[in-house]
Design an enzyme around this catalytic site. Structure first.
Site, PDB file in Angstrom:
ATOM      1  N   ALA A   4       0.969  -1.080   0.104  1.00  0.00           N
ATOM      2  CA  ALA A   4      -0.001  -0.018   0.105  1.00  0.00           C
ATOM      3  C   ALA A   4       0.955   1.302  -0.083  1.00  0.00           C
ATOM      4  CB  ALA A   4      -0.999  -0.051   1.329  1.00  0.00           C
ATOM      5  N   GLY A  63       6.283   1.429   5.876  1.00  0.00           N
ATOM      6  CA  GLY A  63       7.123   0.463   5.142  1.00  0.00           C
ATOM      7  C   GLY A  63       7.269   0.448   3.617  1.00  0.00           C
ATOM      8  N   CYS A  64       6.386   0.861   2.901  1.00  0.00           N
ATOM      9  CA  CYS A  64       6.307   0.865   1.534  1.00  0.00           C
ATOM     10  C   CYS A  64       6.667   2.267   1.403  1.00  0.00           C
ATOM     11  CB  CYS A  64       4.686   0.896   1.127  1.00  0.00           C
ATOM     12  SG  CYS A  64       3.981  -0.972   1.400  1.00  0.00           S
ATOM     13  N   THR A  65       6.823   3.244   2.130  1.00  0.00           N
ATOM     14  CA  THR A  65       7.432   4.534   1.869  1.00  0.00           C
ATOM     15  C   THR A  65       8.779   4.295   1.871  1.00  0.00           C
ATOM     16  OG1 THR A  65       5.362   5.791   2.637  1.00  0.00           O
ATOM     17  CG2 THR A  65       7.595   6.971   2.476  1.00  0.00           C
ATOM     18  N   ALA A 125      10.063   2.563  -1.081  1.00  0.00           N
ATOM     19  CA  ALA A 125      10.199   3.353  -2.489  1.00  0.00           C
ATOM     20  C   ALA A 125      11.004   4.225  -2.497  1.00  0.00           C
ATOM     21  CB  ALA A 125       8.448   3.862  -2.591  1.00  0.00           C
TER      22      ALA A 125
END
Length: 157
Positions: A41, A46-48, A51
């Site tokens: 998401a 975590g995804c930030t 990325a």
């Protein structure tokens, strides 16, 4: 649960919309190695982190002949906001029906805080210029994953 891809397998083709609404396909990078990473998401911690790690290493991936594609079940609009906020300059692709994640074995049963559910499994698939899987990593950690990937691809020499 979708079957995981193995080294040497032909990578499933796909075309998805990116954060600007443009169509991006795996085939558009034919002749180039492609890193396809699946994340659950946009705009989550975590995804930030993951990325931004890809963003910060993008030039070294490119100079080694790799393009990077991020894939999540988020809408194009959510991806656009995420890309703008974090200054992400590589394609973020919307896989809202998670068909591509399923084809790549990156969708399946997950367990979190004692709850079992279906969702995106954080994964990275590296595809060689001939369209074959050269590396498949599943259940990767958001933090430190890009550094490990760089080591696995022997880019830290």
């Amino acid at each position: 649960m979708a079957e995981r891809l193995l080294t040497g397998a032909v990578a499933p083709g796909f075309t998805l919309k990116d954060s600007s609404g443009q169509h991006v396909s795996l085939a558009s990078g034919q002749g180039t190695s492609t890193i396809v990473y699946f994340y659950p998401a946009a705009s989550t911690p975590g995804c930030t982190k993951e990325a931004c790690d890809f963003r910060d290493n993008l030039a070294s991936f490119a100079s080694a002949g790799y393009r990077v594609l991020g894939v999540s079940p988020d809408s194009v609009e959510k991806l656009a906001a995420f890309a703008a906020k974090e200054d992400l300059s590589f394609p973020l692709l919307s896989d809202e029906d998670h068909a591509v994640a399923e084809a790549y074995g990156a969708w399946g049963e997950k367990k979190n805080y004692g709850r079992t559910y279906e969702g995106l499994i954080r994964s990275t698939i590296v595809i060689d210029p001939d369209g074959r899987v050269s590396l498949a990593q599943y259940n990767v950690r958001a933090t430190g994953h890009v550094a490990k990937l760089r080591r696995d691809l022997k880019l830290d020499a």
